[in-house]
Structure formats: structure tokens, C-alpha cells
Design a protein around this motif. Structure first.
Motif, PDB file in Angstrom:
ATOM      1  N   SER A 287     -14.513  61.444 133.968  1.00 34.15           N
ATOM      2  CA  SER A 287     -15.869  61.948 134.178  1.00 34.15           C
ATOM      3  C   SER A 287     -15.909  63.459 134.350  1.00 34.15           C
ATOM      4  CB  SER A 287     -16.482  61.276 135.418  1.00 34.15           C
ATOM      5  OG  SER A 287     -16.532  59.867 135.271  1.00 34.15           O
ATOM      6  N   GLY A 288     -14.755  64.113 134.240  1.00 34.06           N
ATOM      7  CA  GLY A 288     -14.705  65.562 134.367  1.00 34.06           C
ATOM      8  C   GLY A 288     -14.772  66.061 135.790  1.00 34.06           C
ATOM      9  N   ARG A 289     -14.258  65.277 136.749  1.00 41.45           N
ATOM     10  CA  ARG A 289     -14.289  65.666 138.151  1.00 41.45           C
ATOM     11  C   ARG A 289     -12.870  65.824 138.694  1.00 41.45           C
ATOM     12  NH1 ARG A 289     -18.385  66.914 136.507  1.00 41.45           N
ATOM     13  NH2 ARG A 289     -20.471  66.176 137.083  1.00 41.45           N
ATOM     14  N   PRO A 290     -12.634  66.838 139.538  1.00 40.61           N
ATOM     15  CA  PRO A 290     -11.313  67.015 140.134  1.00 40.61           C
ATOM     16  C   PRO A 290     -11.058  65.960 141.203  1.00 40.61           C
ATOM     17  CG  PRO A 290     -12.837  68.590 141.087  1.00 40.61           C
ATOM     18  CD  PRO A 290     -13.592  67.868 139.997  1.00 40.61           C
ATOM     19  N   VAL A 291      -9.796  65.709 141.487  1.00 42.22           N
ATOM     20  CA  VAL A 291      -9.427  64.667 142.437  1.00 42.22           C
ATOM     21  C   VAL A 291      -8.483  65.228 143.491  1.00 42.22           C
ATOM     22  CG1 VAL A 291      -9.747  62.781 140.789  1.00 42.22           C
ATOM     23  CG2 VAL A 291      -7.512  63.891 140.966  1.00 42.22           C
ATOM     24  N   LEU A 292      -8.482  64.576 144.655  1.00 42.21           N
ATOM     25  CA  LEU A 292      -7.528  64.839 145.722  1.00 42.21           C
ATOM     26  C   LEU A 292      -6.997  63.490 146.168  1.00 42.21           C
ATOM     27  CD1 LEU A 292      -6.151  66.823 147.664  1.00 42.21           C
ATOM     28  CD2 LEU A 292      -8.127  66.578 149.190  1.00 42.21           C
ATOM     29  N   LEU A 293      -5.684  63.277 146.042  1.00 44.77           N
ATOM     30  CA  LEU A 293      -5.082  61.960 146.203  1.00 44.77           C
ATOM     31  C   LEU A 293      -3.918  61.996 147.177  1.00 44.77           C
ATOM     32  CD1 LEU A 293      -4.712  61.148 142.390  1.00 44.77           C
ATOM     33  CD2 LEU A 293      -6.726  60.756 143.834  1.00 44.77           C
ATOM     34  N   ALA A 340     -12.662  69.869 134.093  1.00 47.55           N
ATOM     35  CA  ALA A 340     -12.603  69.940 132.629  1.00 47.55           C
ATOM     36  C   ALA A 340     -11.174  69.722 132.136  1.00 47.55           C
ATOM     37  CB  ALA A 340     -13.133  71.289 132.155  1.00 47.55           C
ATOM     38  N   ARG A 341     -10.198  70.319 132.831  1.00 49.77           N
ATOM     39  CA  ARG A 341      -8.800  70.126 132.434  1.00 49.77           C
ATOM     40  C   ARG A 341      -8.374  68.667 132.611  1.00 49.77           C
ATOM     41  NH1 ARG A 341      -8.176  75.160 135.362  1.00 49.77           N
ATOM     42  NH2 ARG A 341      -7.298  74.051 137.158  1.00 49.77           N
ATOM     43  N   LEU A 342      -8.812  68.045 133.688  1.00 53.83           N
ATOM     44  CA  LEU A 342      -8.429  66.658 133.948  1.00 53.83           C
ATOM     45  C   LEU A 342      -9.103  65.697 132.971  1.00 53.83           C
ATOM     46  CD1 LEU A 342      -8.421  66.721 137.839  1.00 53.83           C
ATOM     47  CD2 LEU A 342      -6.439  66.441 136.344  1.00 53.83           C
ATOM     48  N   ARG A 343     -10.299  66.019 132.524  1.00 51.85           N
ATOM     49  CA  ARG A 343     -10.957  65.204 131.496  1.00 51.85           C
ATOM     50  C   ARG A 343     -10.106  65.175 130.233  1.00 51.85           C
ATOM     51  NH1 ARG A 343     -14.241  61.262 129.182  1.00 51.85           N
ATOM     52  NH2 ARG A 343     -14.749  61.943 127.100  1.00 51.85           N
ATOM     53  N   HIS A 345      -6.890  65.597 130.025  1.00 55.52           N
ATOM     54  CA  HIS A 345      -5.681  64.820 130.312  1.00 55.52           C
ATOM     55  C   HIS A 345      -5.967  63.321 130.282  1.00 55.52           C
ATOM     56  CE1 HIS A 345      -1.891  63.693 132.229  1.00 55.52           C
ATOM     57  NE2 HIS A 345      -2.589  62.976 133.091  1.00 55.52           N
ATOM     58  N   ALA A 346      -7.064  62.900 130.902  1.00 55.10           N
ATOM     59  CA  ALA A 346      -7.401  61.478 130.920  1.00 55.10           C
ATOM     60  C   ALA A 346      -7.621  60.946 129.509  1.00 55.10           C
ATOM     61  CB  ALA A 346      -8.646  61.244 131.780  1.00 55.10           C
ATOM     62  N   ALA A 347      -8.302  61.730 128.678  1.00 52.86           N
ATOM     63  CA  ALA A 347      -8.558  61.290 127.305  1.00 52.86           C
ATOM     64  C   ALA A 347      -7.262  61.165 126.511  1.00 52.86           C
ATOM     65  CB  ALA A 347      -9.506  62.268 126.619  1.00 52.86           C
ATOM     66  N   ALA A 348      -6.306  62.057 126.780  1.00 58.14           N
ATOM     67  CA  ALA A 348      -5.062  62.052 126.020  1.00 58.14           C
ATOM     68  C   ALA A 348      -4.068  61.009 126.512  1.00 58.14           C
ATOM     69  CB  ALA A 348      -4.420  63.439 126.084  1.00 58.14           C
ATOM     70  N   ARG A 349      -4.058  60.726 127.826  1.00 52.99           N
ATOM     71  CA  ARG A 349      -2.977  59.915 128.389  1.00 52.99           C
ATOM     72  C   ARG A 349      -3.416  58.590 128.994  1.00 52.99           C
ATOM     73  NH1 ARG A 349       1.609  62.870 129.721  1.00 52.99           N
ATOM     74  NH2 ARG A 349       2.436  60.827 130.286  1.00 52.99           N
ATOM     75  N   HIS A 350      -4.697  58.420 129.290  1.00 51.68           N
ATOM     76  CA  HIS A 350      -5.117  57.229 130.032  1.00 51.68           C
ATOM     77  C   HIS A 350      -6.313  56.535 129.389  1.00 51.68           C
ATOM     78  CE1 HIS A 350      -2.299  57.729 133.324  1.00 51.68           C
ATOM     79  NE2 HIS A 350      -2.562  59.026 133.321  1.00 51.68           N
ATOM     80  N   ASP A 351      -6.384  56.539 128.080  1.00 51.37           N
ATOM     81  CA  ASP A 351      -7.424  55.799 127.374  1.00 51.37           C
ATOM     82  C   ASP A 351      -7.053  54.315 127.378  1.00 51.37           C
ATOM     83  OD1 ASP A 351      -9.173  54.615 125.501  1.00 51.37           O
ATOM     84  OD2 ASP A 351      -9.354  56.492 124.405  1.00 51.37           O
ATOM     85  N   VAL A 352      -7.986  53.474 127.788  1.00 48.40           N
ATOM     86  CA  VAL A 352      -7.695  52.050 127.932  1.00 48.40           C
ATOM     87  C   VAL A 352      -7.303  51.404 126.605  1.00 48.40           C
ATOM     88  CG1 VAL A 352     -10.058  51.191 127.577  1.00 48.40           C
ATOM     89  CG2 VAL A 352      -8.485  49.958 129.087  1.00 48.40           C
ATOM     90  N   ARG A 353      -7.744  51.973 125.478  1.00 46.42           N
ATOM     91  CA  ARG A 353      -7.364  51.398 124.188  1.00 46.42           C
ATOM     92  C   ARG A 353      -5.865  51.470 123.968  1.00 46.42           C
ATOM     93  NH1 ARG A 353     -11.685  54.835 120.853  1.00 46.42           N
ATOM     94  NH2 ARG A 353     -11.084  56.278 122.528  1.00 46.42           N
ATOM     95  N   SER A 354      -5.244  52.534 124.454  1.00 48.44           N
ATOM     96  CA  SER A 354      -3.788  52.636 124.376  1.00 48.44           C
ATOM     97  C   SER A 354      -3.115  51.603 125.275  1.00 48.44           C
ATOM     98  CB  SER A 354      -3.342  54.044 124.767  1.00 48.44           C
ATOM     99  OG  SER A 354      -1.936  54.141 124.843  1.00 48.44           O
ATOM    100  N   VAL A 355      -3.694  51.365 126.451  1.00 49.55           N
ATOM    101  CA  VAL A 355      -3.147  50.362 127.363  1.00 49.55           C
ATOM    102  C   VAL A 355      -3.146  48.988 126.706  1.00 49.55           C
ATOM    103  CG1 VAL A 355      -3.510  49.175 129.570  1.00 49.55           C
ATOM    104  CG2 VAL A 355      -3.830  51.656 129.403  1.00 49.55           C
ATOM    105  N   VAL A 356      -4.267  48.619 126.082  1.00 47.25           N
ATOM    106  CA  VAL A 356      -4.371  47.310 125.423  1.00 47.25           C
ATOM    107  C   VAL A 356      -3.319  47.184 124.327  1.00 47.25           C
ATOM    108  CG1 VAL A 356      -5.851  45.845 124.011  1.00 47.25           C
ATOM    109  CG2 VAL A 356      -6.797  47.023 126.010  1.00 47.25           C
TER     110      VAL A 356
END
Length: 384
Positions: A287-293, A340-343, A345-356
């Protein structure tokens, strides 16, 4: 192929993982069934994307009813005739492996280790079970390398596979922050931290509320929203009241769609005590939001290396959480850049279509590999 997913729980991240897999597998032409308890979201959402749903009454924790749950599951498996059995989380892993005992090609996906969630004698008993039950799983599927490493360190000898979690990056697309806040009745300009997750000890919202008064002292205009429901809701509400922050902290409750809250956030926080790889941070990044984990299994691997220093804090470290939250909420422009940077990254590495696709490849490898070296595949029992 015919795939039978068995899941308990029926809400939260596990349910979303199952639904995403079902959707992709149905689009690929497979026959997919889901066995799960009634209630929650899983049954309805799985049916909506094309699964045949079989009701499996089962409690979340083991107990006197487990034997009957195993017996019911045997009947479901026998009627379904699956090529692959995919067990999700600890309770389904327990009942499913006892029911089938390796007679059907079985994938067990723990979604975070059960022995990490308990203490004392129960932790020891849970660990002994997991060590024994690996003999009845043809593949043990982890969502992070760290989750696999923790299993190996704990003495589990298994045929391992790792497929990171993913989200539908098309569904979780960036949206206008101001419009989202107006729609939700929020102040348009106030710094806003959002925590999305089940209200339970695992997710650490109590740690976040302990840190919050000092964050507010450092960033006076800041607001906090906890999005989700769960067993800790009453206790967390009491913490909010006792901290004299009811006007600054909003307990939203469970929502069907977290996207408006993600869109409204400046920062998405998840201070978990343990995880496999949480979905909420992946949804926030998409969603284009930064995270703190919290730096728990899966968190570090979900982030690009360049973002890890600023986005991770030790689990249950209130002081570090205060510092990082206050820094982020004081700099909304940098939050926007990080998002914006994390968006990307998510599109490149964590797309659910790749998981399937990766899970499909795992199934095909499993069905083509035959019995594992040194093991004789059990003849299918009469009751299967």
C-alpha cells in the motif's frame, strides 16, 4: 490435481494465506477443497473463490475433543480423495497428521512454531510432538528461512521447503491519504500510527500501548489506531483508559477490509512477539506505507536490506519502539519516501502470484518424487 487444505484458525493471516492459495489454484484449474471449522471468514471467502468447503468442527487448542476431531477429519479426507493434503497451523497440523499418518502426500505449514507460543512444560510437550510428527509430513513448508532455521535448531528433522508469504499487490495499491482520513473521520494532518492484526499476545499490542504515552510526549499531535479484534480486546481497552489516552488511541475492532486504514497511516507498526512471516507488513508495504516491526522470524526477510536498520526493533523492547516511532512520526516526508521504496520491494518480491506458483511447483515435486529416501510410503489405510 485435487488439493485439500485443512485449517484452524479461520481468521487472520492464516485464513488469508489459504484463500489466496485457493484462488490461484482454482485459476490454474485444480480441484480445491477446504476443511475448516464454521464461523470466521475462511469458509465463506474460500467458497467465494471456488473451493468446495467441508465443515470440520475443531477447537483452536488441543483438548479432550481432539480424538473426535481426528475421526471427523479422516472421513473428510476419505471422501475428498486428495492428491495433496495441505495442513495450516498447529492444530490442523496435529489433527491432520494423526488422521492420515503419511498415507496421503502431506504438506505441513506451521505459520510460526507452536512451541514458540507457549512456556514451561507445555512448550516441551509441543516440541516433542513436532519432532515426532515430522515423519508424517512429506514436506514441511516454512514462510521464512529463519522459521526453518528455528525448526532445525529445535531438532526437527524434515524435508524442508521455504516459500515467503505474499499479498495481492494489485489489491493493496497506494491510495490517497487525505481522502482515506476524511472517509474514516480522522484528523487530516495529525501523525498517525496504525497497527493491523488480531488483538492477542502474539501481536504485541500491549507493548505498543506501553510505549505510546512517551511517543505522544515526543510527538504531541500523534494518534494511534489498533485495527482488529481478538481475545485481548478488553485488556487493551483497559490499558487505553488507564493511560488517559482514549481521545488519542482508537480501537477500531475487526474490519472486513484494512485498506482504508493502511491508506490513512503515516506508519504501520507490528510489535509481534513471534511470527512466521506476518502478512500485515506486506500489505502495508504494498500500500506504499512504511513499517516498524519487531525483529522476529520473517520480519527481516520481508524487508529490503536498505530498510532494515530503521524498520526493526528487538521484540518487547519498549525503549527502542518509542525511539523509532517518534522519529518516524516526526518526519512524514521521509515516511512517504520509505513507503514508495517498500511498495517497489513488495511488488518485486512478495506478489502472491509468485507464491502460488512456488507452492504449485512444490506439490508437483512432491507427487513426482515418490517416498523419501529411507522411508517406505505407507499403504493408504482402509479408513482413508
Amino acid at each position: 490435481m485435487t488439493i485439500l487444505h485443512i485449517s484452524q484458525p479461520v481468521d487472520g493471516g492464516v485464513a488469508r494465506v489459504v484463500v489466496d492459495l485457493v484462488r490461484g489454484q482454482r485459476e490454474a484449474g485444480h480441484r480445491v477443497l477446504v476443511a475448516c471449522p464454521p464461523g470466521g471468514r475462511l469458509a465463506g471467502e474460500a467458497a467465494a473463490v471456488g473451493a468446495l468447503v467441508r465443515e470440520w468442527p475443531a477447537r483452536r487448542s488441543p483438548g479432550p475433543a481432539t480424538a473426535a476431531e481426528v475421526w471427523r477429519l479422516r472421513r473428510i479426507v476419505r471422501a475428498a480423495g486428495p492428491d495433496v493434503l495441505h495442513l495450516h497451523s498447529a492444530k490442523a497440523g496435529l489433527a491432520g497428521r494423526l488422521a492420515v499418518r503419511g498415507a496421503v502426500p502431506t504438506v505441513f505449514q506451521p505459520h510460526a512454531w507452536s512451541f514458540a507460543a507457549v512456556d514451561g512444560a507445555l512448550a516441551g510437550a509441543t516440541l516433542r510432538w513436532e519432532r515426532y510428527a515430522t515423519r508424517w509430513a512429506h514436506r514441511l513448508l516454512c514462510v521464512s528461512v529463519q522459521e526453518r532455521t528455528d525448526g532445525v535448531t529445535a531438532g526437527l528433522h524434515a524435508h524442508w521447503a521455504v516459500v515467503p508469504n505474499g499479498v495481492d499487490v494489485r489489491h493493496y495499491a497506494p491510495a490517497d491519504r487525505r481522502a482515506a482520513r476524511i472517509a474514516l473521520g480522522l484528523e487530516p494532518a495529525a501523525p498517525l500510527a496504525v497497527c493491523v492484526g488480531r488483538l492477542c499476545r502474539q501481536k504485541g499490542q500491549d507493548v505498543l500501548l506501553t510505549a505510546w504515552p512517551e511517543v505522544r510526549r515526543r510527538v504531541p499531535g500523534a494518534r494511534l489506531a489498533l485495527v482488529g479484534g481478538g481475545p485481548e480486546e478488553a485488556r487493551l481497552a483497559a490499558m487505553v483508559r488507564e493511560g488517559a489516552e482514549p481521545s488519542r488511541v482508537r480501537l477500531v475492532g475487526d474490519v472486513a477490509d484494512p485498506r482504508p486504514w493502511l491508506a490513512a497511516a503515516d506508519l504501520v507498526v507490528l510489535p509481534s512477539r513471534w511470527e512466521g512471516m506476518a502478512l500485515a507488513p506486506l500489505e502495508a508495504m504494498a500500500s506504499g506505507r512504511p513499517v516498524l516491526l519487531s525483529d522476529v522470524p520473517g520480519a527481516r526477510e520481508s524487508l529490503p536490506p536498505s530498510e532494515r536498520a530503521g524498520a526493526l526493533v528487538p521484540a518487547e523492547d519498549v525503549s527502542a519502539l518509542i525511539t523509532r516511532m517518534a522519529e518516524a512520526l516526526s518526519d512524514p516526508i521521509e515516511c512517504e519516501r520509505r513507503g514508495a521504496r517498500l511498495r517497489e520491494h513488495a511488488a518485486a518480491r512478495h506478489d502472491v502470484r509468485s507464491v502460488v506458483e512456488q507452492v504449485d511447483a512444490l506439490y508437483r515435486d512432491l507427487l513426482g518424487a515418490g517416498p523419501a529416501p529411507g522411508r517406505r510410503r505407507a499403504r493408504v489405510p482402509q479408513w482413508i
